[in-house]
Design an enzyme around this catalytic site. Sequence first.
Site, short mmCIF file in Angstrom:
data_model
loop_
_atom_site.label_atom_id
_atom_site.label_comp_id
_atom_site.label_asym_id
_atom_site.label_seq_id
_atom_site.Cartn_x
_atom_site.Cartn_y
_atom_site.Cartn_z
CG ASP A 20 -15.27 48.00 121.56
OD1 ASP A 20 -15.21 48.58 120.46
OD2 ASP A 20 -16.33 47.89 122.20
CG ASN A 68 -15.97 44.22 112.79
OD1 ASN A 68 -15.01 43.75 113.41
ND2 ASN A 68 -16.89 44.99 113.39
#
Length: 245
Positions: A20, A68
């Site tokens: 991340d 996503n």
Amino acid sequence: MVDKKQLNDNIPQHVAIIMDGNGRWAKKQGLFRSVGHEKGTKAVREAVESCAEIGVKYLTLYAFSTENWNRPKLEVDTLMKLLVTSLKKEIKTLQENNIKLNAIGNLQSLPGKARKELMEVIEKTKSNDHMTLTLALSYGSREELIKTIEEISIKVKNGVISPHLINESVINEHLYTKNLPDVDLLIRTSGEKRISNFLLWQIAYAELYFTEILWPDFRKEHLFEAIYNYQKRERRFGKTSEQLS
Ligand code: FPP
């Protein structure tokens, strides 16, 4: 800074990483998010090499979640293109390091080109046995659990499985991760302390490690630091310390 020499033999068998911070890394330098993702591929290479170097047998990377798909189309396209170019580029490294590529997730939803490239590299590396690198692509743990329950329900309905014989092994065999052991160490970069729908069943007894480092800055020494931290912990699996010793 932790050096490889400071690690003992207790290397986690299965390391999973939530990579991340690519977007924030790019923003901090006034660059497009896509540059952050591109730099992120370098960190992927380094994590793969360092895990292979110290004897981690399974490395699983959260590369693209089911959520996503909701990002802007341009960013989704960039990530899919990066996947294709990285696979083309890294096949040599995978072969040289005897690494088998594996993928988990709803792979049918990937663009044709990405799926084709992925399947080719999986096929070419299938006999490698030093380490298994699993990419979680279009992966969501809840989706995986729903699929698992559906498949088991059909078998129950058809009399293939008796309901009272459903146990952990039966569930494990129906997950995308059926060929992988439980996760020992889960790492998340960028300071966020969430699991974000990643391997919910498989991390039941995992040690969790959170670092402020943004993924594009994640280097070998950060990986070694995470493992060093893991080695200092006592994994009790519900028992007492006295029982363990
Ligand atoms: C999270 O950063 C990262 C991703 C959603 C994608 C991870 C992809 C890569 C590291 C590159 C390609 C991977 C492979 C395996 C070739 P973010 O965009 O959520 O960052 P932010 O939270 O700072 O916005």
